[in-house]
Design an enzyme around this catalytic site. Structure first.
Site, short mmCIF file in Angstrom:
data_model
loop_
_atom_site.label_atom_id
_atom_site.label_comp_id
_atom_site.label_asym_id
_atom_site.label_seq_id
_atom_site.Cartn_x
_atom_site.Cartn_y
_atom_site.Cartn_z
N CYS A 170 72.21 81.35 -26.96
CA CYS A 170 72.38 80.08 -26.25
C CYS A 170 72.16 80.36 -24.77
O CYS A 170 72.42 81.46 -24.29
CB CYS A 170 73.78 79.53 -26.50
SG CYS A 170 74.11 77.94 -25.70
N TYR A 251 80.31 71.49 -23.02
CA TYR A 251 80.38 70.78 -24.29
C TYR A 251 81.81 70.39 -24.66
O TYR A 251 82.01 69.52 -25.52
CB TYR A 251 79.75 71.62 -25.40
CG TYR A 251 78.25 71.68 -25.30
CD1 TYR A 251 77.45 70.76 -25.95
CD2 TYR A 251 77.63 72.65 -24.52
CE1 TYR A 251 76.07 70.81 -25.85
CE2 TYR A 251 76.25 72.71 -24.40
CZ TYR A 251 75.47 71.78 -25.07
OH TYR A 251 74.10 71.82 -24.95
#
Length: 433
Positions: A170, A251
């Site tokens: 990521c 997030y």
């Protein structure tokens, strides 16, 4: 030294020029001989554009890298040293469906979490496991670097249902390193960060600049933190951060600031400008730039996409494996007791020591209840999502979606599932054999 063969599945992606830029910059140590760009027939036009741009980039850099664009996945995988996956089943049209259906159902619409991430996982896992069969047969020694979202869930499916050497990646962690290096005016090597969690649900539990802890700088508001371009910039309440004693990733706002984000998404829905709509426009603009025969390098406009610097993370990882540097990277790997409050066979995202023959996660230690509660909840959802994708069991799918913190009830989960499954029928062979 024999040249490396790199295979990119999803080669027609708008991210590919950034990846190729990283390969070119590190060609003196990687000695890449060929890069194979694989895609599907529906992406033929984009793949052709990326192929032409890639060849121009290689020519400008005076590199002898061979660029091959193909729809023949088996040929591309055969004898590859590294396979990078960055594809999107159903393309951006299905992402838009995921977001619109979710928001209309009164829940957050997002491509990697909640009902949107759930459907993306169901579409993607069967395809990814087919790819893994090819790797097992045609390139058994290859490392698979997975960027395909939701990266943690996809990586977990591979870990549980294949023998491929997989690592999930990521761009979030590298962006934190870059942000803090910039804030404190130091090199990235002087930044040390302790991460605990799973993909897109990681907490920073330690921040050190040149060996000195700077966590309090963030917790008291003296220092800013990295904010992803694809997540609303609502900021954080300092009292909340101090009571957590950790720094959440962007997030987390979907969980900790649900009401504000949902209100914003309803407004975007009314104007037909959800994140999916925005990304479609960015993609359109990028490929218009890529088509220009005068363009010979990655354009700055690419940073408007949510995955900026992902290629730097990928190339740094490949270098560490290839050169056996034993450097530390933040990766998605099998837990194996690293986070004691999670099952051994699940995927986690933590710091790892990288060697050419193995990836070793660093022990995390005790996880505070403030982190443990949400972490265990979302991980249980991910476990069930993998099972649902592999079996096509609608009951398991319902349980997975019901368990997700962003879905308020079993009734809502069933309504969402009943609407989403038929829309995705052509991409769900396990549910619609």
């Amino acid at each position: 030294m024999n040249g490396l063969k790199l295979t990119v599945i999803g080669g027609g992606s708008s991210y590919t020029p950034e990846l190729l830029e990283g390969i070119i910059k590190n060609q003196d140590v990687l000695h890449v001989s060929e890069v194979w760009l694989v895609d599907v027939e529906q992406g033929k036009e984009k793949l052709s554009i990326i192929e032409d741009l890639s060849k121009r980039m290689v020519e400008k850099a005076n590199c002898s890298i061979r660029i091959v664009a193909t729809f023949n996945r088996s040929e591309a995988i055969k004898d590859a040293a590294y396979v990078i996956t960055q594809f999107r089943v159903g393309q951006l049209a299905m992402r838009r469906n995921d977001e619109y259906i979710s928001i209309k159902q009164g829940v957050i619409g997002q491509e990697t979490t909640g009902s949107g991430g759930f459907m993306k996982a169901l579409r993607t896992i069967p395809v990814m496991l087919d790819i893994c069969k090819d790797i097992e047969k045609l390139a058994p020694d290859a490392w698979l670097l997975n960027f395909t979202n939701p990266a943690g869930i996809i990586t977990e499916a591979i870990l549980k249902h294949s023998n491929v050497k997989v690592i999930g990646l990521c761009n979030n962690p590298i962006n934190y390193y870059k942000k803090f290096a910039n804030i404190y005016n130091v090199s990235m090597e002087d930044v040390s960060i302790n991460f605990v969690g799973i993909n897109h649900l990681i907490w920073i539990t330690g921040l050190y600049i040149s060996g000195q802890s700077r966590m309090d700088d963030v917790l008291t508001g003296k220092s800013d933190i990295y904010e992803a371009k694809n997540i609303p910039l609502f900021g954080w309440d300092l009292e909340f951060l101090q009571s957590m004693q950790a720094i959440p990733c962007g997030y987390h706002k979907y969980y900790y600031q649900t009401d504000r984000i949902l209100e914003e998404q309803h407004r975007q829905l009314q104007d037909n400008e959800t994140r999916a709509d925005q990304v479609q426009q960015v993609e359109k603009d990028l490929f218009e730039i890529y088509q220009n025969p005068e363009v010979q390098e990655k354009p700055e406009a690419l940073e408007k996409r949510g995955g900026a610097y992902y290629s730097e993370a990928a190339i740094n990882l490949i270098k560490s494996i290839h050169l056996n540097t034993k450097n530390v990277h933040t990766l998605n790997v099998r837990n194996n007791g690293t986070i004691a409050c999670l099952p051994n066979d699940v995927s986690i995202e933590v710091n790892c020591v990288v060697e050419s023959h193995q990836i070793t996660p660093l022990q995390v230690g005790e996880v505070r209840p403030q982190i443990r509660g949400l972490l265990q909840n979302v991980k249980a959802y991910e476990e069930l999502t993998v099972e649902a994708a592999v079996t096509g069991n609608k009951g398991i799918a319902l349980q997975a979606l019901t368990l997700h913190p962003l879905i308020p009830s079993a009734e809502r989960a069933k309504d969402i599932l009943d609407e989403m499954l038929p829309v995705n029928e052509r991409y769900l062979p396990r549910f619609y054999p």
